[in-house]
Design a protein around this motif. Sequence first.
Motif, PDB file in Angstrom:
ATOM      1  N   ALA A  51      10.759  11.396  -3.233  1.00 10.90           N
ATOM      2  CA  ALA A  51       9.816  12.102  -4.113  1.00 10.90           C
ATOM      3  C   ALA A  51      10.554  12.521  -5.376  1.00 10.90           C
ATOM      4  O   ALA A  51      11.778  12.691  -5.393  1.00 10.90           O
ATOM      5  CB  ALA A  51       9.217  13.307  -3.398  1.00 10.90           C
ATOM      6  N   TRP A  52       9.794  12.734  -6.467  1.00  6.32           N
ATOM      7  CA  TRP A  52      10.387  13.054  -7.772  1.00  6.32           C
ATOM      8  C   TRP A  52       9.858  14.398  -8.277  1.00  6.32           C
ATOM      9  O   TRP A  52       8.657  14.673  -8.173  1.00  6.32           O
ATOM     10  CB  TRP A  52      10.056  11.955  -8.781  1.00  6.32           C
ATOM     11  CG  TRP A  52      10.647  12.187 -10.150  1.00  6.32           C
ATOM     12  CD1 TRP A  52      10.061  12.813 -11.220  1.00  6.32           C
ATOM     13  CD2 TRP A  52      11.954  11.806 -10.596  1.00  6.32           C
ATOM     14  NE1 TRP A  52      10.908  12.827 -12.297  1.00  6.32           N
ATOM     15  CE2 TRP A  52      12.078  12.223 -11.948  1.00  6.32           C
ATOM     16  CE3 TRP A  52      13.013  11.148  -9.987  1.00  6.32           C
ATOM     17  CZ2 TRP A  52      13.230  11.997 -12.688  1.00  6.32           C
ATOM     18  CZ3 TRP A  52      14.168  10.926 -10.731  1.00  6.32           C
ATOM     19  CH2 TRP A  52      14.263  11.345 -12.066  1.00  6.32           C
ATOM     20  N   THR A  73      10.696  20.613  -0.385  1.00  8.64           N
ATOM     21  CA  THR A  73      10.467  20.585  -1.836  1.00  8.64           C
ATOM     22  C   THR A  73      11.758  20.552  -2.635  1.00  8.64           C
ATOM     23  O   THR A  73      11.707  20.360  -3.863  1.00  8.64           O
ATOM     24  CB  THR A  73       9.652  21.814  -2.265  1.00  8.64           C
ATOM     25  OG1 THR A  73      10.392  23.010  -1.963  1.00  8.64           O
ATOM     26  CG2 THR A  73       8.309  21.857  -1.530  1.00  8.64           C
ATOM     27  N   ALA A  74      12.913  20.756  -2.014  1.00  7.98           N
ATOM     28  CA  ALA A  74      14.212  20.784  -2.710  1.00  7.98           C
ATOM     29  C   ALA A  74      14.240  21.828  -3.815  1.00  7.98           C
ATOM     30  O   ALA A  74      14.967  21.686  -4.797  1.00  7.98           O
ATOM     31  CB  ALA A  74      14.540  19.406  -3.275  1.00  7.98           C
ATOM     32  N   GLY A  75      13.423  22.877  -3.679  1.00  2.45           N
ATOM     33  CA  GLY A  75      13.396  23.931  -4.677  1.00  2.45           C
ATOM     34  C   GLY A  75      12.498  23.648  -5.861  1.00  2.45           C
ATOM     35  O   GLY A  75      12.496  24.417  -6.827  1.00  2.45           O
ATOM     36  N   GLU A  78       5.679  22.621  -6.021  1.00  6.02           N
ATOM     37  CA  GLU A  78       4.876  21.525  -5.508  1.00  6.02           C
ATOM     38  C   GLU A  78       3.973  20.910  -6.569  1.00  6.02           C
ATOM     39  O   GLU A  78       3.622  19.725  -6.483  1.00  6.02           O
ATOM     40  CB  GLU A  78       4.036  21.994  -4.314  1.00  6.02           C
ATOM     41  CG  GLU A  78       4.863  22.335  -3.083  1.00  6.02           C
ATOM     42  CD  GLU A  78       3.998  22.662  -1.890  1.00  6.02           C
ATOM     43  OE1 GLU A  78       2.763  22.550  -2.017  1.00  6.02           O
ATOM     44  OE2 GLU A  78       4.547  23.034  -0.839  1.00  6.02           O
ATOM     45  N   ALA A  79       3.594  21.693  -7.571  1.00  2.91           N
ATOM     46  CA  ALA A  79       2.730  21.166  -8.629  1.00  2.91           C
ATOM     47  C   ALA A  79       3.445  20.128  -9.478  1.00  2.91           C
ATOM     48  O   ALA A  79       2.790  19.348 -10.189  1.00  2.91           O
ATOM     49  CB  ALA A  79       2.226  22.306  -9.512  1.00  2.91           C
ATOM     50  N   TYR A  80       4.778  20.099  -9.416  1.00  6.62           N
ATOM     51  CA  TYR A  80       5.551  19.153 -10.228  1.00  6.62           C
ATOM     52  C   TYR A  80       6.221  18.070  -9.377  1.00  6.62           C
ATOM     53  O   TYR A  80       7.138  17.406  -9.843  1.00  6.62           O
ATOM     54  CB  TYR A  80       6.620  19.913 -11.017  1.00  6.62           C
ATOM     55  CG  TYR A  80       6.049  20.833 -12.069  1.00  6.62           C
ATOM     56  CD1 TYR A  80       5.710  20.355 -13.333  1.00  6.62           C
ATOM     57  CD2 TYR A  80       5.846  22.178 -11.789  1.00  6.62           C
ATOM     58  CE1 TYR A  80       5.173  21.203 -14.299  1.00  6.62           C
ATOM     59  CE2 TYR A  80       5.317  23.032 -12.746  1.00  6.62           C
ATOM     60  CZ  TYR A  80       4.977  22.538 -13.995  1.00  6.62           C
ATOM     61  OH  TYR A  80       4.439  23.367 -14.943  1.00  6.62           O
ATOM     62  N   ILE A  81       5.769  17.911  -8.164  1.00  4.20           N
ATOM     63  CA  ILE A  81       6.334  16.879  -7.284  1.00  4.20           C
ATOM     64  C   ILE A  81       5.386  15.685  -7.263  1.00  4.20           C
ATOM     65  O   ILE A  81       4.185  15.831  -7.019  1.00  4.20           O
ATOM     66  CB  ILE A  81       6.551  17.416  -5.858  1.00  4.20           C
ATOM     67  CG1 ILE A  81       7.611  18.526  -5.860  1.00  4.20           C
ATOM     68  CG2 ILE A  81       6.984  16.286  -4.921  1.00  4.20           C
ATOM     69  CD1 ILE A  81       7.838  19.147  -4.491  1.00  4.20           C
ATOM     70  N   PHE A  82       5.938  14.521  -7.556  1.00  5.81           N
ATOM     71  CA  PHE A  82       5.152  13.280  -7.486  1.00  5.81           C
ATOM     72  C   PHE A  82       5.657  12.473  -6.300  1.00  5.81           C
ATOM     73  O   PHE A  82       6.777  11.966  -6.303  1.00  5.81           O
ATOM     74  CB  PHE A  82       5.292  12.476  -8.777  1.00  5.81           C
ATOM     75  CG  PHE A  82       4.433  11.238  -8.805  1.00  5.81           C
ATOM     76  CD1 PHE A  82       3.053  11.329  -8.827  1.00  5.81           C
ATOM     77  CD2 PHE A  82       5.005   9.970  -8.796  1.00  5.81           C
ATOM     78  CE1 PHE A  82       2.259  10.198  -8.841  1.00  5.81           C
ATOM     79  CE2 PHE A  82       4.230   8.831  -8.826  1.00  5.81           C
ATOM     80  CZ  PHE A  82       2.834   8.947  -8.855  1.00  5.81           C
ATOM     81  N   ASN A  83       4.840  12.381  -5.282  1.00  2.33           N
ATOM     82  CA  ASN A  83       5.200  11.664  -4.052  1.00  2.33           C
ATOM     83  C   ASN A  83       3.954  10.946  -3.551  1.00  2.33           C
ATOM     84  O   ASN A  83       3.303  11.379  -2.600  1.00  2.33           O
ATOM     85  CB  ASN A  83       5.723  12.643  -3.006  1.00  2.33           C
ATOM     86  CG  ASN A  83       6.225  11.926  -1.752  1.00  2.33           C
ATOM     87  OD1 ASN A  83       6.521  10.728  -1.779  1.00  2.33           O
ATOM     88  ND2 ASN A  83       6.328  12.659  -0.648  1.00  2.33           N
TER      89      ASN A  83
END
Length: 840
Positions: A51-52, A73-75, A78-83
């Motif tokens: 995920a990015w 989420t690696a910190g 979630e609103a900025y994670i593209f998976n």
Amino acid sequence: MYTQRSIVLRICVLVSLLAVCFGQRAEQLLAQNPCYSKTTCSDCIRTSSCAWCFAAEFNGPRCFNPSMERGGTAGCDEAYIFNPDNQRSIDPKYNLELSRAQSRMGMASGSSFYEESTSSKGSSSSFSSSSSASAAGAAGSAESMIQMRPQRVKLSLRQNQMQKLAFSYSRAQDYPVDLYYLMDLSRSMKNDKEKLSTLGSLLSATMRNMTSNFKIGFGSFVDKLVMPYVSTVPKNLESPCDGCAAPYGYQNQMSLSVDTDYFDQAVANADVSGNLDAPEGGFDAIMQAVVCKQQIGWRDQARRLLVFSTDAGFHYAGDGKLGGIVQPNDGECHMKNNTYTHSTLQDYPSISQINHKVKKHAINVIFAVTAEQISVYEQLSKHIEGSSTGVLSNDSDNIVDLVREQYNKITSTVEMKDTTSDAVQIVYYSSCLNGKELAQTNKCDGLKVGDVVEFTAEITLTECPKDRSKWRQTFDISPVGISDSLTVELEMLCDCPCEQPGHHAFNDSPLVCSGEGVSACGVCVCHPGRFGKNCECSAHGGVSAEQERGCRPTNASTGPLCSNRGTCICGVCECNKMEDPLKVISGPFCECDNFTCDMNKGLMCSGPDHGECVCGKCSCRPEYMGPACQCLKDQTPCISPENKEICSGNGKCVCGQCVCNVDDNRHYSGMYCEKCPTCPGRCGEFKDCVECEVHKQGSRYNEETQGCGNCALFPIIEEGKIEANESRNEHLCSFYDDEDCLYVYVYAYDENQHLVIRAQKERECPKKVPILGIVLGVIAAIVLIGLALLMLWKMATTIHDRREFARFEKERMMAKWDTGENPIYKQATSTFKNPTYAGK
């Protein structure tokens, strides 16, 4: 002073060790998690399970594996994670039910084919005269017949993430059939043509017994009108033989029609011709009959059959050079006035061209050839999808039965194919009609009308094409030889929306990335010749202490640059090149390579069939596992055929082989750990019950109830001596009872793993020994032997005495002196007589 220096020195050494350990730990994490090495969002989502994070202010690894991060989420917000995940959608209007046509009069509902009419040719003709109306009535419903469900699906796939797609096939009843009879009309086929003209009505009637919506057509071929195939002498071009028509390449004598009377007439009117060589130009004819859809009259919604009849071989691509024809066959239709116009202009088509066109137009080719040619055409059939072969009699009188049998064979089998590109891989699974577990197959046999076969397709996007226009594709999954199909609209998820202009995370302002690039998905995408976190580096510039931090894992201030396997250029590692071009060092910190993975039997990762070396670690194929991909995941080789348990329940399956349990009392061995010389086995479990149930004795037998308690083995009692059958995996057991009798039985497991015991009816008991008789017999024997010895001694002495006496008598008879005197004896006194003394 000395103490302070010692403390400072120790602190420096400790800091150095911590830095080295931290760097090594970072390298290990990078090797275990390939997501960390991806620097752009596109590369990230093309890596499975990554995920990015495209947040503007984020200091952690933007490409991460959610399953390996705390909280997933690696910190990153979630609103900025593209998976993206694989998506599948089916429009209800493209998910129509499979056809369930009602059986028509004269047909048995649900049967796979219908009996051939036994009426005469005259009755067949009367049937064909009324067939047009019935076919016209069925034609309207042909377009609505549905044999595939669903009919259209939309998929969105990420690279290397498999998506399952279930679909069904059912053979519709009364489905339309187009049959085009393509015949070799060289002189050797004259008798066959005459026979076909008399069987045309019967052939049509037979096919109409299978479907009311039937069309038939007829075409013929000879060969190319050039030497050495055909004699070019002017008179031979008019009539190559007595009663022969002028030679030609291919002619469409009759387009597909419901008029069977016209078929008989077309066959009868077609004249035979002649050529020089044995092979014919059948491939030219097949190509034109397949691709000339409009001229032949092929229907879209119908099963298309092309019956190819000949008694000779065939010319194929390259043979045209013998006649000076070098232009390759273009696979297009070249028909004018129902005659092939490019016979002398283009070479014969190749087998692959024929196969490609047959697949594209969904046509089943039936090669009806004589016995002399059947082996050649059987080999040809293996290379043409959906084709079959049948032996044609010398005068084609079996053509009706041959077509019916081949039609039944074709329609009772379904084989799935697809039109995917190289970027998509599809694996088919089905249980066919047996209701068992899914097996990897795209083909099912033995289907009847109304049978529904369920398939599961595992679709995987193996790579993203370099051409963005190919990221949206449409392909079909369809049965071989049938126009019905499942259309798949595929969207490949190969890039990120934040990399495109218009997205809020995309900024091409000159104020970002040092004016040398654009900001996309939270990182700078630099112009050619520039690199660095903010495109601050030039390919021709030096490197500063700050930039060196970018050449160490997690921006450490100390430790080796680029893992000591590369050069740090403006904060970016340029990895060393190996002498062997197959050995590559890679990774943002040159921490990865493809040549330091575990070896097995001298092969890296057990060879390319098992896996490949990725970043110092073996990436195994789906069916293998282990540090060197040396182990099969499939435990089927370890399943015991006796009890269907892995290693018979007495061991573990390691790399496809059983490792048996060994302890103080039990030592298992054998391929499936089924052997245990130190174990009592199951013979001991059954012996008491077998003794009771078979021989009515033993510790479990109750004389009052004549029962055996809780014994319920129900052995099969057999006469005679019983032996174990190794082919059934039977085990022989034998024990002695209290009477010192041997009782024997065998046990095994049937296909359903039920215990089966066969017992020998009679016990093997030792015979009773008569001790008194033996003692008396011994005494009597001793007495008799003594008497016999005395008698022998007496006889011997008597014989000896008699012999001595006889010898004495013999000697006496031979004596010459008076037997009353002993001539040797001399008395003590001697008496003499004086003859002159007279006693006076």
